[in-house]
Design a protein around this motif. Structure first.
Motif, PDB file in Angstrom:
ATOM      1  N   UNK A 139      29.677  45.251  84.124  1.00  0.00           N
ATOM      2  CA  UNK A 139      29.833  44.940  82.700  1.00  0.00           C
ATOM      3  C   UNK A 139      30.346  43.511  82.557  1.00  0.00           C
ATOM      4  N   UNK A 140      29.571  42.674  81.891  1.00  0.00           N
ATOM      5  CA  UNK A 140      29.974  41.271  81.726  1.00  0.00           C
ATOM      6  C   UNK A 140      30.664  41.072  80.386  1.00  0.00           C
ATOM      7  N   UNK A 141      31.618  41.914  80.105  1.00  0.00           N
ATOM      8  CA  UNK A 141      32.368  41.796  78.850  1.00  0.00           C
ATOM      9  C   UNK A 141      33.815  42.151  79.144  1.00  0.00           C
ATOM     10  N   UNK A 142      34.714  41.236  78.806  1.00  0.00           N
ATOM     11  CA  UNK A 142      36.139  41.535  78.994  1.00  0.00           C
ATOM     12  C   UNK A 142      36.614  42.531  77.951  1.00  0.00           C
ATOM     13  N   UNK A 143      37.635  43.286  78.319  1.00  0.00           N
ATOM     14  CA  UNK A 143      38.208  44.301  77.433  1.00  0.00           C
ATOM     15  C   UNK A 143      39.561  43.798  76.941  1.00  0.00           C
ATOM     16  N   UNK A 144      39.616  43.372  75.705  1.00  0.00           N
ATOM     17  CA  UNK A 144      40.883  42.896  75.131  1.00  0.00           C
ATOM     18  C   UNK A 144      41.697  44.098  74.665  1.00  0.00           C
ATOM     19  N   UNK A 145      42.975  44.093  75.041  1.00  0.00           N
ATOM     20  CA  UNK A 145      43.849  45.221  74.714  1.00  0.00           C
ATOM     21  C   UNK A 145      45.051  44.693  73.921  1.00  0.00           C
ATOM     22  N   UNK A 146      45.312  45.339  72.793  1.00  0.00           N
ATOM     23  CA  UNK A 146      46.356  44.893  71.873  1.00  0.00           C
ATOM     24  C   UNK A 146      47.415  45.980  71.706  1.00  0.00           C
ATOM     25  N   UNK A 147      48.645  45.550  71.530  1.00  0.00           N
ATOM     26  CA  UNK A 147      49.708  46.521  71.303  1.00  0.00           C
ATOM     27  C   UNK A 147      51.047  45.809  71.313  1.00  0.00           C
ATOM     28  N   UNK A 148      52.024  46.416  70.673  1.00  0.00           N
ATOM     29  CA  UNK A 148      53.318  45.743  70.541  1.00  0.00           C
ATOM     30  C   UNK A 148      54.228  45.962  71.738  1.00  0.00           C
ATOM     31  N   UNK A 149      53.853  46.894  72.626  1.00  0.00           N
ATOM     32  CA  UNK A 149      54.678  47.163  73.814  1.00  0.00           C
ATOM     33  C   UNK A 149      53.870  46.782  75.057  1.00  0.00           C
ATOM     34  N   UNK A 150      54.389  45.796  75.774  1.00  0.00           N
ATOM     35  CA  UNK A 150      53.620  45.240  76.893  1.00  0.00           C
ATOM     36  C   UNK A 150      53.274  46.295  77.944  1.00  0.00           C
ATOM     37  N   UNK A 152      52.725  49.432  77.581  1.00  0.00           N
ATOM     38  CA  UNK A 152      51.635  50.295  77.097  1.00  0.00           C
ATOM     39  C   UNK A 152      50.292  49.577  77.245  1.00  0.00           C
ATOM     40  N   UNK A 153      50.269  48.303  76.850  1.00  0.00           N
ATOM     41  CA  UNK A 153      49.041  47.520  77.036  1.00  0.00           C
ATOM     42  C   UNK A 153      48.672  47.482  78.510  1.00  0.00           C
ATOM     43  N   UNK A 154      49.672  47.255  79.350  1.00  0.00           N
ATOM     44  CA  UNK A 154      49.418  47.108  80.784  1.00  0.00           C
ATOM     45  C   UNK A 154      48.784  48.368  81.367  1.00  0.00           C
ATOM     46  N   UNK A 155      49.200  49.522  80.856  1.00  0.00           N
ATOM     47  CA  UNK A 155      48.645  50.792  81.352  1.00  0.00           C
ATOM     48  C   UNK A 155      47.131  50.847  81.071  1.00  0.00           C
ATOM     49  N   UNK A 156      46.726  50.357  79.923  1.00  0.00           N
ATOM     50  CA  UNK A 156      45.300  50.413  79.569  1.00  0.00           C
ATOM     51  C   UNK A 156      44.521  49.278  80.227  1.00  0.00           C
ATOM     52  N   UNK A 157      45.141  48.124  80.388  1.00  0.00           N
ATOM     53  CA  UNK A 157      44.506  47.034  81.138  1.00  0.00           C
ATOM     54  C   UNK A 157      44.210  47.513  82.559  1.00  0.00           C
ATOM     55  N   UNK A 158      45.172  48.212  83.148  1.00  0.00           N
ATOM     56  CA  UNK A 158      45.002  48.717  84.514  1.00  0.00           C
ATOM     57  C   UNK A 158      43.924  49.813  84.563  1.00  0.00           C
ATOM     58  N   UNK A 159      43.938  50.679  83.555  1.00  0.00           N
ATOM     59  CA  UNK A 159      42.936  51.755  83.493  1.00  0.00           C
ATOM     60  C   UNK A 159      41.526  51.167  83.364  1.00  0.00           C
ATOM     61  N   UNK A 160      41.406  50.122  82.562  1.00  0.00           N
ATOM     62  CA  UNK A 160      40.103  49.450  82.421  1.00  0.00           C
ATOM     63  C   UNK A 160      39.628  48.957  83.787  1.00  0.00           C
ATOM     64  N   UNK A 161      40.545  48.406  84.549  1.00  0.00           N
ATOM     65  CA  UNK A 161      40.187  47.908  85.875  1.00  0.00           C
ATOM     66  C   UNK A 161      39.679  49.009  86.777  1.00  0.00           C
TER      67      UNK A 161
END
Ligand SMILES: NC(=O)c1ccc[n+]([C@@H]2O[C@H](COP(=O)([O-])OP(=O)(O)OC[C@H]3O[C@@H](n4cnc5c(N)ncnc54)[C@H](OP(=O)(O)O)[C@@H]3O)[C@@H](O)[C@H]2O)c1
Length: 208
Positions: A139-150, A152-161
């Protein structure tokens, strides 16, 4: 995966299940959810949205903008303390190639207002084409993840990976408006240049 019978939810569920995650497809109809789970395989199961949400640590919400408020209201009673990933893009048919963000600023901020502060909320996956996710391709598209708690964002950034995507922190939930708006531009670019699912890629060396 709330609304997991649809294009984005089914594709994400398939990728997550292939990566070894336990995923429950949710639907307004348990029978539809079970049928979609059987079709996708990889140990996926199906349940009514409320039961899928109750069973999960991470709840993806993958429904059209017009259904976002009603769907969140249906499941909100079981979301306290859970991490909710809202993927909603506030497209307003028929003019989906025009940015039409809601008065709240974004679909993510609508979700924030509807869910209250007991729910850990992030948003993301707004710019990736579901039909590409549904294939066993890079997939040649980055997944931008937004949230007020770093964290929580990190958990989804890692899951995307873990499902073959590059997740990138996009900052506070209020920034979700930028990615949500960009989807209308991408749909316009698809049509104008006959692209099969344009995506976004952030340039530069991203060293966390
Ligand atoms: N498709 C993409 O490429 C893509 C990419 C990025 C982001 N998104 C965003 O992700 C979200 C889901 O997109 P999608 O294309 O997967 O949507 P979709 O296939 O049109 O719908 C997803 C699911 O939502 C449920 N749903 C539909 N109408 C509903 C209603 N009125 N009330 C309650 N539930 C309803 C349905 O599940 P049941 O009938 O089984 O309940 C449906 O299977 C949208 O906000 C979209 O903007 C999509």
């Amino acid at each position: 995966m709330i609304g997991g019978t649809g294009a984005l939810g089914a594709a994400l569920a398939w990728r997550l299940a292939r990566a070894g995650e336990t995923v429950v497809i949710g639907s307004r109809s348990a029978a539809s959810a079970q049928a979609k789970a059987a079709e996708l395989g990889h140990g996926l199961t199906g349940a009514a949205n409320i039961d899928a949400a109750a069973a999960a640590d991470i709840v993806f919400v993958t429904v059209p903008f017009a259904a976002q408020a009603g769907t969140l209201a249906d499941i909100s009673a079981v979301l306290a303390g859970k991490l909710v990933v809202d993927t909603t893009v506030p497209l307003v048919p028929p003019k989906v190639m025009r940015v039409q963000l809601p008065p709240e600023g974004s679909a993510a901020m609508c979700a924030r207002a509807l869910l209250g502060d007991d729910v850990r909320l992030v948003s993301g996956f707004h710019n990736v084409a579901a039909h590409k996710l549904a294939q066993d391709i890079a997939i040649e598209c980055d997944i931008l993840v937004f949230g007020d708690i770093k964290d929580d964002r990190a958990q989804i950034v890692e899951l995307a990976g873990r499902i073959g995507l590059r997740g990138i922190h996009g900052g506070a939930l209020v920034n979700s408006a930028a990615a949500e708006a960009m989807t209308s531009l991408l749909i316009f670019i698809n049509k104008t240049y006959a692209v099969d699912g344009a995506g976004l890629r952030v340039t530069g060396d991203l060293i966390a």
